[in-house]
Design a protein around this motif. Structure first.
Motif, PDB file in Angstrom:
ATOM      1  N   ARG A   6      -7.819   1.904   5.559  1.00  0.00           N
ATOM      2  CA  ARG A   6      -7.421   0.601   5.032  1.00  0.00           C
ATOM      3  C   ARG A   6      -6.105   0.131   5.652  1.00  0.00           C
ATOM      4  O   ARG A   6      -5.071   0.775   5.501  1.00  0.00           O
ATOM      5  CB  ARG A   6      -7.291   0.665   3.501  1.00  0.00           C
ATOM      6  CG  ARG A   6      -8.617   0.939   2.804  1.00  0.00           C
ATOM      7  CD  ARG A   6      -8.449   1.015   1.304  1.00  0.00           C
ATOM      8  NE  ARG A   6      -9.744   1.131   0.645  1.00  0.00           N
ATOM      9  CZ  ARG A   6      -9.897   1.186  -0.683  1.00  0.00           C
ATOM     10  NH1 ARG A   6      -8.832   1.169  -1.473  1.00  0.00           N
ATOM     11  NH2 ARG A   6     -11.100   1.278  -1.198  1.00  0.00           N
ATOM     12  N   TRP A   7      -6.190  -1.014   6.329  1.00  0.00           N
ATOM     13  CA  TRP A   7      -5.032  -1.591   7.000  1.00  0.00           C
ATOM     14  C   TRP A   7      -4.457  -2.764   6.210  1.00  0.00           C
ATOM     15  O   TRP A   7      -5.195  -3.610   5.711  1.00  0.00           O
ATOM     16  CB  TRP A   7      -5.417  -2.099   8.388  1.00  0.00           C
ATOM     17  CG  TRP A   7      -5.559  -1.039   9.424  1.00  0.00           C
ATOM     18  CD1 TRP A   7      -6.695  -0.381   9.781  1.00  0.00           C
ATOM     19  CD2 TRP A   7      -4.514  -0.515  10.260  1.00  0.00           C
ATOM     20  NE1 TRP A   7      -6.432   0.520  10.782  1.00  0.00           N
ATOM     21  CE2 TRP A   7      -5.106   0.458  11.097  1.00  0.00           C
ATOM     22  CE3 TRP A   7      -3.153  -0.786  10.375  1.00  0.00           C
ATOM     23  CZ2 TRP A   7      -4.368   1.174  12.039  1.00  0.00           C
ATOM     24  CZ3 TRP A   7      -2.424  -0.074  11.317  1.00  0.00           C
ATOM     25  CH2 TRP A   7      -3.030   0.893  12.135  1.00  0.00           C
ATOM     26  N   GLY A   8      -3.131  -2.799   6.165  1.00  0.00           N
ATOM     27  CA  GLY A   8      -2.430  -3.993   5.712  1.00  0.00           C
ATOM     28  C   GLY A   8      -1.871  -4.705   6.923  1.00  0.00           C
ATOM     29  O   GLY A   8      -1.535  -4.067   7.932  1.00  0.00           O
ATOM     30  N   LEU A   9      -1.766  -6.018   6.848  1.00  0.00           N
ATOM     31  CA  LEU A   9      -1.256  -6.822   7.959  1.00  0.00           C
ATOM     32  C   LEU A   9      -0.159  -7.745   7.465  1.00  0.00           C
ATOM     33  O   LEU A   9      -0.367  -8.491   6.498  1.00  0.00           O
ATOM     34  CB  LEU A   9      -2.405  -7.617   8.593  1.00  0.00           C
ATOM     35  CG  LEU A   9      -2.104  -8.421   9.858  1.00  0.00           C
ATOM     36  CD1 LEU A   9      -3.379  -8.576  10.701  1.00  0.00           C
ATOM     37  CD2 LEU A   9      -1.534  -9.808   9.565  1.00  0.00           C
ATOM     38  N   LEU A  31      -9.777  -4.429   7.247  1.00  0.00           N
ATOM     39  CA  LEU A  31      -8.579  -5.179   6.888  1.00  0.00           C
ATOM     40  C   LEU A  31      -8.578  -5.308   5.376  1.00  0.00           C
ATOM     41  O   LEU A  31      -9.416  -5.995   4.796  1.00  0.00           O
ATOM     42  CB  LEU A  31      -8.590  -6.557   7.553  1.00  0.00           C
ATOM     43  CG  LEU A  31      -7.365  -7.440   7.306  1.00  0.00           C
ATOM     44  CD1 LEU A  31      -6.095  -6.774   7.820  1.00  0.00           C
ATOM     45  CD2 LEU A  31      -7.561  -8.802   7.958  1.00  0.00           C
ATOM     46  N   TYR A  32      -7.629  -4.626   4.735  1.00  0.00           N
ATOM     47  CA  TYR A  32      -7.620  -4.519   3.278  1.00  0.00           C
ATOM     48  C   TYR A  32      -6.676  -5.518   2.624  1.00  0.00           C
ATOM     49  O   TYR A  32      -6.936  -6.000   1.517  1.00  0.00           O
ATOM     50  CB  TYR A  32      -7.218  -3.097   2.891  1.00  0.00           C
ATOM     51  CG  TYR A  32      -7.280  -2.816   1.408  1.00  0.00           C
ATOM     52  CD1 TYR A  32      -8.497  -2.570   0.778  1.00  0.00           C
ATOM     53  CD2 TYR A  32      -6.120  -2.784   0.634  1.00  0.00           C
ATOM     54  CE1 TYR A  32      -8.559  -2.309  -0.582  1.00  0.00           C
ATOM     55  CE2 TYR A  32      -6.170  -2.522  -0.717  1.00  0.00           C
ATOM     56  CZ  TYR A  32      -7.386  -2.283  -1.338  1.00  0.00           C
ATOM     57  OH  TYR A  32      -7.441  -2.024  -2.682  1.00  0.00           O
ATOM     58  N   ALA A  33      -5.564  -5.841   3.294  1.00  0.00           N
ATOM     59  CA  ALA A  33      -4.579  -6.738   2.691  1.00  0.00           C
ATOM     60  C   ALA A  33      -3.826  -7.494   3.768  1.00  0.00           C
ATOM     61  O   ALA A  33      -3.567  -6.965   4.852  1.00  0.00           O
ATOM     62  CB  ALA A  33      -3.596  -5.945   1.824  1.00  0.00           C
ATOM     63  N   LEU A  61       2.840  -5.980  -0.540  1.00  0.00           N
ATOM     64  CA  LEU A  61       1.890  -5.324   0.358  1.00  0.00           C
ATOM     65  C   LEU A  61       2.382  -3.930   0.730  1.00  0.00           C
ATOM     66  O   LEU A  61       1.606  -2.963   0.706  1.00  0.00           O
ATOM     67  CB  LEU A  61       1.684  -6.168   1.618  1.00  0.00           C
ATOM     68  CG  LEU A  61       0.660  -5.619   2.621  1.00  0.00           C
ATOM     69  CD1 LEU A  61      -0.142  -6.734   3.263  1.00  0.00           C
ATOM     70  CD2 LEU A  61       1.330  -4.773   3.710  1.00  0.00           C
ATOM     71  N   ILE A  62       3.658  -3.809   1.065  1.00  0.00           N
ATOM     72  CA  ILE A  62       4.205  -2.511   1.459  1.00  0.00           C
ATOM     73  C   ILE A  62       4.071  -1.488   0.341  1.00  0.00           C
ATOM     74  O   ILE A  62       3.840  -0.300   0.591  1.00  0.00           O
ATOM     75  CB  ILE A  62       5.675  -2.675   1.896  1.00  0.00           C
ATOM     76  CG1 ILE A  62       5.750  -3.468   3.203  1.00  0.00           C
ATOM     77  CG2 ILE A  62       6.366  -1.318   2.058  1.00  0.00           C
ATOM     78  CD1 ILE A  62       7.152  -3.911   3.585  1.00  0.00           C
ATOM     79  N   ALA A  63       4.160  -1.940  -0.896  1.00  0.00           N
ATOM     80  CA  ALA A  63       4.095  -1.032  -2.044  1.00  0.00           C
ATOM     81  C   ALA A  63       2.665  -0.681  -2.450  1.00  0.00           C
ATOM     82  O   ALA A  63       2.467   0.191  -3.306  1.00  0.00           O
ATOM     83  CB  ALA A  63       4.822  -1.663  -3.234  1.00  0.00           C
ATOM     84  N   ASP A  64       1.664  -1.310  -1.868  1.00  0.00           N
ATOM     85  CA  ASP A  64       0.270  -1.096  -2.272  1.00  0.00           C
ATOM     86  C   ASP A  64      -0.153   0.343  -1.966  1.00  0.00           C
ATOM     87  O   ASP A  64      -0.200   0.754  -0.802  1.00  0.00           O
ATOM     88  CB  ASP A  64      -0.639  -2.070  -1.514  1.00  0.00           C
ATOM     89  CG  ASP A  64      -2.065  -2.087  -2.033  1.00  0.00           C
ATOM     90  OD1 ASP A  64      -2.510  -1.062  -2.585  1.00  0.00           O
ATOM     91  OD2 ASP A  64      -2.737  -3.128  -1.889  1.00  0.00           O
ATOM     92  N   PRO A  65      -0.499   1.132  -2.986  1.00  0.00           N
ATOM     93  CA  PRO A  65      -0.835   2.541  -2.756  1.00  0.00           C
ATOM     94  C   PRO A  65      -2.184   2.749  -2.071  1.00  0.00           C
ATOM     95  O   PRO A  65      -2.490   3.859  -1.623  1.00  0.00           O
ATOM     96  CB  PRO A  65      -0.855   3.119  -4.175  1.00  0.00           C
ATOM     97  CG  PRO A  65      -1.206   1.962  -5.058  1.00  0.00           C
ATOM     98  CD  PRO A  65      -0.545   0.770  -4.419  1.00  0.00           C
ATOM     99  N   GLU A  66      -2.997   1.710  -1.964  1.00  0.00           N
ATOM    100  CA  GLU A  66      -4.320   1.833  -1.354  1.00  0.00           C
ATOM    101  C   GLU A  66      -4.288   1.793   0.171  1.00  0.00           C
ATOM    102  O   GLU A  66      -5.278   2.123   0.828  1.00  0.00           O
ATOM    103  CB  GLU A  66      -5.231   0.710  -1.863  1.00  0.00           C
ATOM    104  CG  GLU A  66      -5.469   0.727  -3.360  1.00  0.00           C
ATOM    105  CD  GLU A  66      -6.174   2.011  -3.805  1.00  0.00           C
ATOM    106  OE1 GLU A  66      -7.116   2.435  -3.114  1.00  0.00           O
ATOM    107  OE2 GLU A  66      -5.771   2.589  -4.812  1.00  0.00           O
ATOM    108  N   CYS A  86       8.734  -0.292   5.437  1.00  0.00           N
ATOM    109  CA  CYS A  86       7.476   0.461   5.408  1.00  0.00           C
ATOM    110  C   CYS A  86       7.730   1.961   5.448  1.00  0.00           C
ATOM    111  O   CYS A  86       7.129   2.729   4.679  1.00  0.00           O
ATOM    112  CB  CYS A  86       6.594   0.058   6.592  1.00  0.00           C
ATOM    113  SG  CYS A  86       5.906  -1.603   6.505  1.00  0.00           S
ATOM    114  N   LEU A  87       8.599   2.400   6.329  1.00  0.00           N
ATOM    115  CA  LEU A  87       8.892   3.825   6.448  1.00  0.00           C
ATOM    116  C   LEU A  87       9.530   4.361   5.174  1.00  0.00           C
ATOM    117  O   LEU A  87       9.199   5.471   4.728  1.00  0.00           O
ATOM    118  CB  LEU A  87       9.812   4.077   7.647  1.00  0.00           C
ATOM    119  CG  LEU A  87       9.238   3.730   9.026  1.00  0.00           C
ATOM    120  CD1 LEU A  87      10.300   3.938  10.101  1.00  0.00           C
ATOM    121  CD2 LEU A  87       7.990   4.539   9.338  1.00  0.00           C
TER     122      LEU A  87
END
Length: 328
Positions: A6-9, A31-33, A61-66, A86-87
């Protein structure tokens, strides 16, 4: 980790469409988010590529655990803060080139990635393209003898809009960071070492960014790479590798090439290696492979390579007197 990756963009702008089209060709990914400060823009982008979640909050988005990883496609000036966030959140990152505006920023991020034990890679898609695998075979087999000279260009006539990221110094615009990075990175990839010294000249335009730059990188013992990059004119946009026994031409547009020609005493051979989709699919697959294996970097474009290119770009910008206001 999820069975489907699952990718976030973050930053659904022009280059992000190439990522999304490439991602659609990767069988075990989605593409998940999508996040944009303009939520309508995020929704429009997501509608083109499936049913991704949409947000006007990068932080959400950065905090999304999925999410398994995040791709960052904002203007260069935003990369450092977003990658760092993100890191800090433990998210693996694939960030558009250039990874940062300067080498000092890149050093901070790579140190943080090591500290957090999180994968980080600069998204310089060229090195992962199939035709570059063929070129590497030719070089390793000595098909053109000893490499003597590299010559390349990357140029187009950009619409002159002072607010556009290409001409806006607050967004780290300019030819070198946006397009000249390809000339540099491919030179480094071919020769597998850093130049001993260089000479450069350039034109810094009215907005304060480099609109044109020409450079010669001297690798010692008569081995050189000459290139120019420009936002002011259309150029040949190919990459030549000249050897003692022949030559290789990576056809236009060399940074996204599908074709290369080998010429030597045996004759001429042209190979075509079309992309499965946009061409971004190969770097996506490499990032996923590394993340699933628990790697912190890719051997194809390791942190040391990104840092070497960033340091070269720092030096080239200094040589022509170009500096961004926020660097002071």
């Amino acid at each position: 980790m999820n069975r489907v990756f699952r990718w976030g963009l973050i930053g659904p702008g022009r280059i992000a469409h190439n990522f999304a089209r490439g991602l659609a060709a990767v069988a075990d990914a989605k593409l998940y988010a999508v996040a944009s400060r303009d939520k309508a823009r995020a929704r429009s982008f997501a509608a083109q590529y499936g049913d991704a979640r949409c947000s006007d909050s990068y932080e959400a988005l950065i905090a999304d655990p999925e999410l398994d990883a995040i791709y960052i496609a904002t203007p260069h000036s935003h990369h450092f803060d977003l990658v760092r966030a993100c890191l800090d959140a433990g998210k693996s990152v694939l960030c558009e080139k250039p990874l940062t505006v300067n080498a000092a920023q890149a050093e901070v991020l790579f140190a943080l990635a090591r500290e957090r034990r999180v994968f980080l890679m600069e998204a310089l898609w060229t090195r992962f393209l199939p035709i570059y695998g063929e070129v590497r075979k030719w070089l390793d087999e000595g098909r053109i003898g000893e490499v003597r000279l590299l010559s390349s260009s990357f140029g187009f006539k950009a619409p002159r809009n002072p607010q556009d990221r290409l001409f806006n110094p607050q967004l780290a615009g300019g030819a070198l960071l946006d397009i000249g990075i390809y000339n540099l990175s491919v030179s480094q990839w071919v020769l597998r070492r850093n130049p001993e010294h260089f000479s450069a000249s350039g034109h810094v335009g009215a907005t304060g960014v480099d609109e044109q730059l020409a450079a010669t990188l001297d690798y010692g013992e008569g081995l050189m790479s000459q290139f120019h990059c420009t936002l002011r004119a259309e150029t040949a946009n190919d990459f030549w590798i000249y050897g003692s026994e022949g030559q290789i031409r990576i056809h236009p547009m060399f940074w996204g090439a599908t074709t290369a020609t080998l010429s030597n005493e045996s004759g001429e051979l042209t190979l075509a290696r079309p992309h499965r989709a946009s061409g971004f699919e190969y770097q996506i697959e490499e990032a996923q492979r590394c993340i699933r294996e628990g790697r912190l970097e890719s051997p194809v474009i390791p942190h040391t390579d990104t840092l070497a290119t960033m340091r070269l770009m720092d030096a080239l910008r200094a040589a022509i007197g170009q500096r961004y206001p926020f660097e002071d």
